[in-house]
Design a protein around this motif. Structure first.
Motif, PDB file in Angstrom:
ATOM      1  N   ASP A   4      12.789  10.507  25.167  1.00 32.47           N
ATOM      2  CA  ASP A   4      12.368   9.240  25.750  1.00 32.47           C
ATOM      3  C   ASP A   4      11.782   8.310  24.696  1.00 32.47           C
ATOM      4  N   HIS A   5      11.014   8.891  23.774  1.00 33.03           N
ATOM      5  CA  HIS A   5      10.255   8.095  22.810  1.00 33.03           C
ATOM      6  C   HIS A   5      10.658   8.500  21.404  1.00 33.03           C
ATOM      7  N   HIS A   6      11.553   7.733  20.801  1.00 27.29           N
ATOM      8  CA  HIS A   6      12.030   8.087  19.461  1.00 27.29           C
ATOM      9  C   HIS A   6      12.378   6.811  18.697  1.00 27.29           C
ATOM     10  N   ILE A   7      11.663   6.595  17.602  1.00 30.27           N
ATOM     11  CA  ILE A   7      11.868   5.420  16.750  1.00 30.27           C
ATOM     12  C   ILE A   7      12.365   5.893  15.391  1.00 30.27           C
ATOM     13  N   GLU A   8      13.469   5.343  14.933  1.00 31.42           N
ATOM     14  CA  GLU A   8      13.966   5.625  13.588  1.00 31.42           C
ATOM     15  C   GLU A   8      13.501   4.523  12.648  1.00 31.42           C
ATOM     16  N   VAL A   9      13.116   4.914  11.432  1.00 28.52           N
ATOM     17  CA  VAL A   9      12.630   3.963  10.442  1.00 28.52           C
ATOM     18  C   VAL A   9      13.462   4.115   9.172  1.00 28.52           C
ATOM     19  N   ASP A  10      14.042   3.006   8.709  1.00 31.30           N
ATOM     20  CA  ASP A  10      14.842   3.008   7.481  1.00 31.30           C
ATOM     21  C   ASP A  10      14.196   2.030   6.494  1.00 31.30           C
TER      22      ASP A  10
ATOM     23  N   THR B  34      11.934  -3.562   2.654  1.00 25.15           N
ATOM     24  CA  THR B  34      12.569  -4.040   3.883  1.00 25.15           C
ATOM     25  C   THR B  34      12.698  -2.847   4.819  1.00 25.15           C
ATOM     26  N   ILE B  35      12.136  -2.999   6.000  1.00 26.08           N
ATOM     27  CA  ILE B  35      12.093  -1.901   6.958  1.00 26.08           C
ATOM     28  C   ILE B  35      12.889  -2.264   8.192  1.00 26.08           C
ATOM     29  N   THR B  36      13.715  -1.347   8.622  1.00 28.70           N
ATOM     30  CA  THR B  36      14.435  -1.482   9.884  1.00 28.70           C
ATOM     31  C   THR B  36      13.894  -0.418  10.836  1.00 28.70           C
ATOM     32  N   ILE B  37      13.389  -0.876  11.963  1.00 30.11           N
ATOM     33  CA  ILE B  37      12.857   0.002  13.000  1.00 30.11           C
ATOM     34  C   ILE B  37      13.856  -0.044  14.153  1.00 30.11           C
ATOM     35  N   ARG B  38      14.277   1.126  14.626  1.00 31.65           N
ATOM     36  CA  ARG B  38      15.252   1.136  15.732  1.00 31.65           C
ATOM     37  C   ARG B  38      14.768   2.078  16.820  1.00 31.65           C
ATOM     38  N   ASN B  39      14.842   1.614  18.054  1.00 30.70           N
ATOM     39  CA  ASN B  39      14.473   2.457  19.187  1.00 30.70           C
ATOM     40  C   ASN B  39      15.703   3.262  19.595  1.00 30.70           C
ATOM     41  N   VAL B  40      15.696   4.552  19.252  1.00 30.24           N
ATOM     42  CA  VAL B  40      16.813   5.427  19.631  1.00 30.24           C
ATOM     43  C   VAL B  40      16.415   6.309  20.811  1.00 30.24           C
ATOM     44  N   GLY B  41      15.275   6.003  21.424  1.00 26.02           N
ATOM     45  CA  GLY B  41      14.834   6.735  22.618  1.00 26.02           C
ATOM     46  C   GLY B  41      15.393   6.093  23.880  1.00 26.02           C
ATOM     47  N   ARG B  42      14.860   6.547  25.017  1.00 23.16           N
ATOM     48  CA  ARG B  42      15.359   6.066  26.312  1.00 23.16           C
ATOM     49  C   ARG B  42      14.441   5.033  26.953  1.00 23.16           C
ATOM     50  N   VAL B  43      13.223   4.883  26.395  1.00 22.06           N
ATOM     51  CA  VAL B  43      12.232   4.017  27.029  1.00 22.06           C
ATOM     52  C   VAL B  43      11.879   2.865  26.079  1.00 22.06           C
ATOM     53  N   PRO B  44      11.865   1.605  26.582  1.00 22.68           N
ATOM     54  CA  PRO B  44      11.428   0.490  25.739  1.00 22.68           C
ATOM     55  C   PRO B  44      10.013   0.749  25.210  1.00 22.68           C
ATOM     56  N   ALA B  45       9.748   0.263  23.995  1.00 19.97           N
ATOM     57  CA  ALA B  45       8.429   0.488  23.396  1.00 19.97           C
ATOM     58  C   ALA B  45       8.053  -0.702  22.517  1.00 19.97           C
ATOM     59  N   LYS B  46       6.751  -0.922  22.427  1.00 16.86           N
ATOM     60  CA  LYS B  46       6.207  -2.017  21.630  1.00 16.86           C
ATOM     61  C   LYS B  46       5.424  -1.450  20.454  1.00 16.86           C
TER      62      LYS B  46
ATOM     63  N   PRO C  16       6.779  -6.222  17.586  1.00 15.90           N
ATOM     64  CA  PRO C  16       8.117  -6.217  18.195  1.00 15.90           C
ATOM     65  C   PRO C  16       8.216  -5.266  19.387  1.00 15.90           C
ATOM     66  N   TYR C  17       8.931  -5.743  20.408  1.00 15.47           N
ATOM     67  CA  TYR C  17       9.205  -4.966  21.621  1.00 15.47           C
ATOM     68  C   TYR C  17      10.672  -4.566  21.554  1.00 15.47           C
ATOM     69  N   LEU C  18      10.930  -3.264  21.535  1.00 15.30           N
ATOM     70  CA  LEU C  18      12.280  -2.769  21.326  1.00 15.30           C
ATOM     71  C   LEU C  18      12.781  -2.010  22.545  1.00 15.30           C
ATOM     72  N   LYS C  19      13.848  -2.534  23.130  1.00 13.77           N
ATOM     73  CA  LYS C  19      14.522  -1.808  24.197  1.00 13.77           C
ATOM     74  C   LYS C  19      15.381  -0.717  23.540  1.00 13.77           C
ATOM     75  N   PRO C  20      15.792   0.291  24.302  1.00 10.66           N
ATOM     76  CA  PRO C  20      16.664   1.322  23.726  1.00 10.66           C
ATOM     77  C   PRO C  20      17.878   0.700  23.041  1.00 10.66           C
TER      78      PRO C  20
ATOM     79  N   ASP D 235       6.988   1.703  27.673  1.00 13.27           N
ATOM     80  CA  ASP D 235       6.825   1.078  28.992  1.00 13.27           C
ATOM     81  C   ASP D 235       6.294   2.043  30.040  1.00 13.27           C
ATOM     82  N   ASP D 236       6.472   3.356  29.815  1.00 10.34           N
ATOM     83  CA  ASP D 236       5.953   4.330  30.777  1.00 10.34           C
ATOM     84  C   ASP D 236       4.478   4.671  30.504  1.00 10.34           C
TER      85      ASP D 236
END
Length: 129
Positions: free
Chosen positions: A8-14, A36-48, A76-80, A108-109
């Protein structure tokens, strides 16, 4: 509780780093790096992204700790599947160092979790004579 392995909660950082010679002064023990950082929400739940925590080490053993709200003035607020990219910078006193840290996230949960930023190198390009 680890959030890294939670679907549900998984953020990848590059991370990509660049040495900035124009802002650096090796004679004055000043080495400036952009990252330069790229943050990606690879989980199932939106997160801020709420806050950041950095640990910056130079090769003299000096440690800087940086904590603050958001990144580059944003939370930043990231949807899946969504990502956010930004560039920032740091200064160390040696030609080589490392950075690592974490972003504190709220899903969001209501679950708060840390997105770990694995250690990465700061180093000036090798100079060939």
């Amino acid at each position: 509780m680890t959030a890294q392995h939670n679907q549900d909660h998984h953020i990848e950082v590059d991370v990509k780093t660049t040495y900035i010679p124009e802002q650096s002064d090796p004679d004055g023990s000043r080495y400036v790096f952009a990252y330069t950082i790229t943050i990606r929400n690879v989980g199932r739940v939106p997160a801020k992204l709420l806050t950041r925590h950095w640990i910056i080490n130079d090769s003299n053993g000096k440690v800087q700790e940086v904590r603050g709200e958001g990144v580059v003035g944003e939370q930043p607020y990231l949807k899946p599947g969504e990502g956010f990219q930004y560039t920032s910078g740091t200064m160390i006193e040696t030609p080589v160092g490392t950075m690592q840290g974490s972003y504190q996230m709220r899903a969001d949960d209501g679950v708060e979790f840390d997105a770990e930023i694995p250690a990465f190198m700061l180093s000036i390009p090798r100079v060939l004579h």
